[in-house]
Design a protein around this motif. Structure first.
Motif, PDB file in Angstrom:
ATOM      1  N   ILE A  65      28.240  32.937   1.327  1.00  0.00           N
ATOM      2  CA  ILE A  65      28.551  33.420   2.671  1.00  0.00           C
ATOM      3  C   ILE A  65      27.807  34.720   2.950  1.00  0.00           C
ATOM      4  CG2 ILE A  65      30.378  34.367   4.131  1.00  0.00           C
ATOM      5  CD1 ILE A  65      32.305  32.369   2.783  1.00  0.00           C
ATOM      6  N   ALA A  66      27.832  35.652   1.972  1.00  0.00           N
ATOM      7  CA  ALA A  66      27.163  36.947   2.140  1.00  0.00           C
ATOM      8  C   ALA A  66      25.667  36.761   2.383  1.00  0.00           C
ATOM      9  CB  ALA A  66      27.395  37.812   0.902  1.00  0.00           C
ATOM     10  N   GLU A  72      26.772  42.523   3.357  1.00  0.00           N
ATOM     11  CA  GLU A  72      27.562  42.845   2.177  1.00  0.00           C
ATOM     12  C   GLU A  72      29.039  42.708   2.522  1.00  0.00           C
ATOM     13  OE1 GLU A  72      29.149  43.465  -1.093  1.00  0.00           O
ATOM     14  OE2 GLU A  72      26.963  43.642  -1.124  1.00  0.00           O
ATOM     15  N   LEU A  73      29.801  41.999   1.682  1.00  0.00           N
ATOM     16  CA  LEU A  73      31.196  41.712   1.994  1.00  0.00           C
ATOM     17  C   LEU A  73      32.181  42.687   1.371  1.00  0.00           C
ATOM     18  CD1 LEU A  73      31.279  37.810   1.536  1.00  0.00           C
ATOM     19  CD2 LEU A  73      30.760  39.121   3.599  1.00  0.00           C
ATOM     20  N   CYS A  74      31.755  43.481   0.420  1.00  0.00           N
ATOM     21  CA  CYS A  74      32.680  44.298  -0.358  1.00  0.00           C
ATOM     22  C   CYS A  74      33.497  45.269   0.492  1.00  0.00           C
ATOM     23  CB  CYS A  74      31.920  45.080  -1.418  1.00  0.00           C
ATOM     24  SG  CYS A  74      31.278  44.031  -2.747  1.00  0.00           S
ATOM     25  N   ILE A  78      34.833  41.054   7.439  1.00  0.00           N
ATOM     26  CA  ILE A  78      33.619  40.470   8.001  1.00  0.00           C
ATOM     27  C   ILE A  78      33.955  39.184   8.753  1.00  0.00           C
ATOM     28  CG2 ILE A  78      31.323  39.553   7.498  1.00  0.00           C
ATOM     29  CD1 ILE A  78      31.606  42.515   6.917  1.00  0.00           C
ATOM     30  N   HIS A  79      33.563  39.128  10.017  1.00  0.00           N
ATOM     31  CA  HIS A  79      33.805  37.956  10.858  1.00  0.00           C
ATOM     32  C   HIS A  79      32.532  37.113  10.951  1.00  0.00           C
ATOM     33  CE1 HIS A  79      37.757  39.217  12.600  1.00  0.00           C
ATOM     34  NE2 HIS A  79      37.310  40.410  12.231  1.00  0.00           N
ATOM     35  N   PHE A  80      32.709  35.812  11.034  1.00  0.00           N
ATOM     36  CA  PHE A  80      31.579  34.886  11.212  1.00  0.00           C
ATOM     37  C   PHE A  80      32.129  33.553  11.707  1.00  0.00           C
ATOM     38  CE2 PHE A  80      33.136  34.827   6.894  1.00  0.00           C
ATOM     39  CZ  PHE A  80      33.281  33.487   6.588  1.00  0.00           C
ATOM     40  N   GLY A  81      31.245  32.669  12.132  1.00  0.00           N
ATOM     41  CA  GLY A  81      31.654  31.352  12.587  1.00  0.00           C
ATOM     42  C   GLY A  81      31.278  30.291  11.580  1.00  0.00           C
ATOM     43  N   VAL A  82      32.173  29.333  11.348  1.00  0.00           N
ATOM     44  CA  VAL A  82      31.889  28.213  10.450  1.00  0.00           C
ATOM     45  C   VAL A  82      31.668  26.959  11.296  1.00  0.00           C
ATOM     46  CG1 VAL A  82      32.802  26.710   8.644  1.00  0.00           C
ATOM     47  CG2 VAL A  82      33.175  29.170   8.513  1.00  0.00           C
ATOM     48  N   ILE A  83      30.483  26.372  11.157  1.00  0.00           N
ATOM     49  CA  ILE A  83      30.133  25.176  11.916  1.00  0.00           C
ATOM     50  C   ILE A  83      30.757  23.966  11.229  1.00  0.00           C
ATOM     51  CG2 ILE A  83      28.239  23.755  12.801  1.00  0.00           C
ATOM     52  CD1 ILE A  83      26.449  26.276  12.512  1.00  0.00           C
ATOM     53  N   LEU A  84      31.580  23.230  11.976  1.00  0.00           N
ATOM     54  CA  LEU A  84      32.261  22.067  11.436  1.00  0.00           C
ATOM     55  C   LEU A  84      31.422  20.803  11.645  1.00  0.00           C
ATOM     56  CD1 LEU A  84      35.875  22.813  12.739  1.00  0.00           C
ATOM     57  CD2 LEU A  84      34.695  23.735  10.732  1.00  0.00           C
ATOM     58  N   VAL A  94      36.708  37.327   6.385  1.00  0.00           N
ATOM     59  CA  VAL A  94      36.959  37.415   4.949  1.00  0.00           C
ATOM     60  C   VAL A  94      37.007  38.880   4.545  1.00  0.00           C
ATOM     61  CG1 VAL A  94      34.498  37.297   4.343  1.00  0.00           C
ATOM     62  CG2 VAL A  94      36.210  36.575   2.673  1.00  0.00           C
ATOM     63  N   GLN A  95      37.842  39.191   3.559  1.00  0.00           N
ATOM     64  CA  GLN A  95      37.930  40.533   2.983  1.00  0.00           C
ATOM     65  C   GLN A  95      37.732  40.395   1.481  1.00  0.00           C
ATOM     66  OE1 GLN A  95      41.866  40.971   4.524  1.00  0.00           O
ATOM     67  NE2 GLN A  95      41.276  42.454   6.073  1.00  0.00           N
ATOM     68  N   ARG A  96      36.699  41.004   0.963  1.00  0.00           N
ATOM     69  CA  ARG A  96      36.351  40.839  -0.453  1.00  0.00           C
ATOM     70  C   ARG A  96      36.570  42.126  -1.226  1.00  0.00           C
ATOM     71  NH1 ARG A  96      30.486  38.714  -2.784  1.00  0.00           N
ATOM     72  NH2 ARG A  96      31.213  38.164  -4.876  1.00  0.00           N
ATOM     73  N   GLU A  97      37.303  42.023  -2.325  1.00  0.00           N
ATOM     74  CA  GLU A  97      37.512  43.180  -3.207  1.00  0.00           C
ATOM     75  C   GLU A  97      36.545  43.070  -4.378  1.00  0.00           C
ATOM     76  OE1 GLU A  97      41.568  43.403  -4.350  1.00  0.00           O
ATOM     77  OE2 GLU A  97      42.326  43.200  -2.297  1.00  0.00           O
ATOM     78  N   CYS A  98      35.558  43.956  -4.406  1.00  0.00           N
ATOM     79  CA  CYS A  98      34.504  43.864  -5.431  1.00  0.00           C
ATOM     80  C   CYS A  98      34.769  44.771  -6.625  1.00  0.00           C
ATOM     81  CB  CYS A  98      33.149  44.203  -4.808  1.00  0.00           C
ATOM     82  SG  CYS A  98      32.681  43.078  -3.471  1.00  0.00           S
ATOM     83  N   ASP A  99      35.355  45.920  -6.380  1.00  0.00           N
ATOM     84  CA  ASP A  99      35.637  46.869  -7.454  1.00  0.00           C
ATOM     85  C   ASP A  99      37.098  46.708  -7.874  1.00  0.00           C
ATOM     86  OD1 ASP A  99      36.060  49.004  -9.152  1.00  0.00           O
ATOM     87  OD2 ASP A  99      34.841  50.392  -7.973  1.00  0.00           O
ATOM     88  N   LYS A 100      37.320  46.188  -9.066  1.00  0.00           N
ATOM     89  CA  LYS A 100      38.679  45.917  -9.543  1.00  0.00           C
ATOM     90  C   LYS A 100      39.486  47.199  -9.755  1.00  0.00           C
ATOM     91  CE  LYS A 100      37.844  41.532  -9.669  1.00  0.00           C
ATOM     92  NZ  LYS A 100      38.431  40.629  -8.644  1.00  0.00           N
ATOM     93  N   ASN A 101      38.798  48.352  -9.818  1.00  0.00           N
ATOM     94  CA  ASN A 101      39.502  49.616 -10.037  1.00  0.00           C
ATOM     95  C   ASN A 101      40.015  50.235  -8.736  1.00  0.00           C
ATOM     96  OD1 ASN A 101      39.028  49.644 -12.866  1.00  0.00           O
ATOM     97  ND2 ASN A 101      36.917  50.314 -12.489  1.00  0.00           N
ATOM     98  N   ILE A 102      39.591  49.638  -7.604  1.00  0.00           N
ATOM     99  CA  ILE A 102      40.021  50.161  -6.312  1.00  0.00           C
ATOM    100  C   ILE A 102      41.149  49.289  -5.779  1.00  0.00           C
ATOM    101  CG2 ILE A 102      39.343  50.575  -3.918  1.00  0.00           C
ATOM    102  CD1 ILE A 102      36.569  51.233  -4.879  1.00  0.00           C
ATOM    103  N   VAL A 103      42.256  49.919  -5.414  1.00  0.00           N
ATOM    104  CA  VAL A 103      43.382  49.186  -4.856  1.00  0.00           C
ATOM    105  C   VAL A 103      43.294  49.254  -3.333  1.00  0.00           C
ATOM    106  CG1 VAL A 103      45.885  49.018  -4.687  1.00  0.00           C
ATOM    107  CG2 VAL A 103      44.829  49.728  -6.843  1.00  0.00           C
ATOM    108  N   SER A 104      43.158  48.100  -2.700  1.00  0.00           N
ATOM    109  CA  SER A 104      43.095  48.057  -1.241  1.00  0.00           C
ATOM    110  C   SER A 104      44.377  47.437  -0.706  1.00  0.00           C
ATOM    111  CB  SER A 104      41.886  47.249  -0.773  1.00  0.00           C
ATOM    112  OG  SER A 104      41.934  45.943  -1.313  1.00  0.00           O
ATOM    113  N   CYS A 105      44.846  47.943   0.411  1.00  0.00           N
ATOM    114  CA  CYS A 105      46.105  47.463   0.983  1.00  0.00           C
ATOM    115  C   CYS A 105      45.863  46.830   2.343  1.00  0.00           C
ATOM    116  CB  CYS A 105      47.087  48.627   1.145  1.00  0.00           C
ATOM    117  SG  CYS A 105      47.528  49.404  -0.421  1.00  0.00           S
TER     118      CYS A 105
END
Length: 233
Positions: A65-66, A72-74, A78-84, A94-105
């Motif tokens: 997707i990226a 970059e998704l980290c 990020i908004h986008f359209g999916v063609i069916l 989508v919301q992507r957590e790339c750094d496991k040491n960072i806690v996102s809420c």
């Protein structure tokens, strides 16, 4: 001769430009949605529209997707359209957590979860329902007048889930929002969505933005097999 060629080109350009609005109207008339419904479900022209491979594991899918949207998704939304397959476009984020040491809420209190297993069985909130019943579940649970009613949907599937089951679920989520918008439109304006003015459509957008999240990074629970309780209209 050159003058005639110039006039011919000028006439062609005038004809092409003159037909463009008609072509846009034709595209709307060919859609199963009216112009106001398309606006409520809209994928902004500035957003990338892509096809995705539903059989990919989480990390390869996110990387794909990226790459396709060249973003970059980290730690971003990020908004986008999916063609069916039917050429409809589903607006997602989508919301992507790339750094496991960072806690996102993220506030998930008003979000309902859809999980699809490899057989295409669907778990929504706390029970298994048919895919065609998703829109009716949403209408019942998104139309509540309480402040804590559901407003967003997240979806996750198994890598072996049939593509048509996934895309049919996307479509039912879109139609679930539209059923909810119809109820809101009647409550607020006593009119059908398709009969609203642009300013009224914008009020609906603000009151209930269309939000469909691709769910990643959370434990996947496998929906149990039937028997299933079907939610009727």
């Amino acid at each position: 001769m050159k003058k005639m060629n110039f006039l011919y080109v000028l006439s062609f350009l005038f004809l092409f430009i003159g037909c463009s609005p008609k072509q846009a109207k034709k595209e709307i008339s060919n859609s199963k949605y009216c112009a106001n419904e398309l606006s409520l479900l809209s994928v902004s022209d500035s957003l990338k529209k892509i096809k995705i491979d539903y059989s990919l594991e989480e990390e390869p899918l996110l990387n794909s997707i990226a790459k396709k949207i060249d973003t970059e998704l980290c730690l971003k939304t990020i908004h986008f359209g999916v063609i069916l397959a039917n050429e409809d476009v589903a607006n997602m984020y989508v919301q992507r957590e790339c750094d496991k040491n960072i806690v996102s809420c993220y506030n998930r209190g008003t979000e309902t979860y859809i999980l699809l297993n490899k057989n295409g069985h669907l778990l929504m909130k706390d029970g298994v329902i048919t895919i065609d019943s998703v829109k009716y579940w949403m209408r019942k649970n998104f139309s509540s007048k309480d402040d804590d009613h559901y407003k967003r949907v997240s979806i996750r599937w198994d890598t072996k889930t049939p593509k048509d089951s996934i895309e049919k679920t996307f479509t039912n989520v879109m139609n679930g929002y539209l059923l909810t918008y119809e109820d809101l439109s009647q409550q607020l304006f006593s009119k059908k969505v398709c009969d609203l003015e642009t300013s009224q459509v914008n009020i609906l957008k603000k009151k209930l933005p269309f939000k469909l999240r691709l769910q990643f990074g959370e434990q996947f629970l496998t929906p149990p097999p039937p028997p299933i309780d079907v939610i009727e209209e």
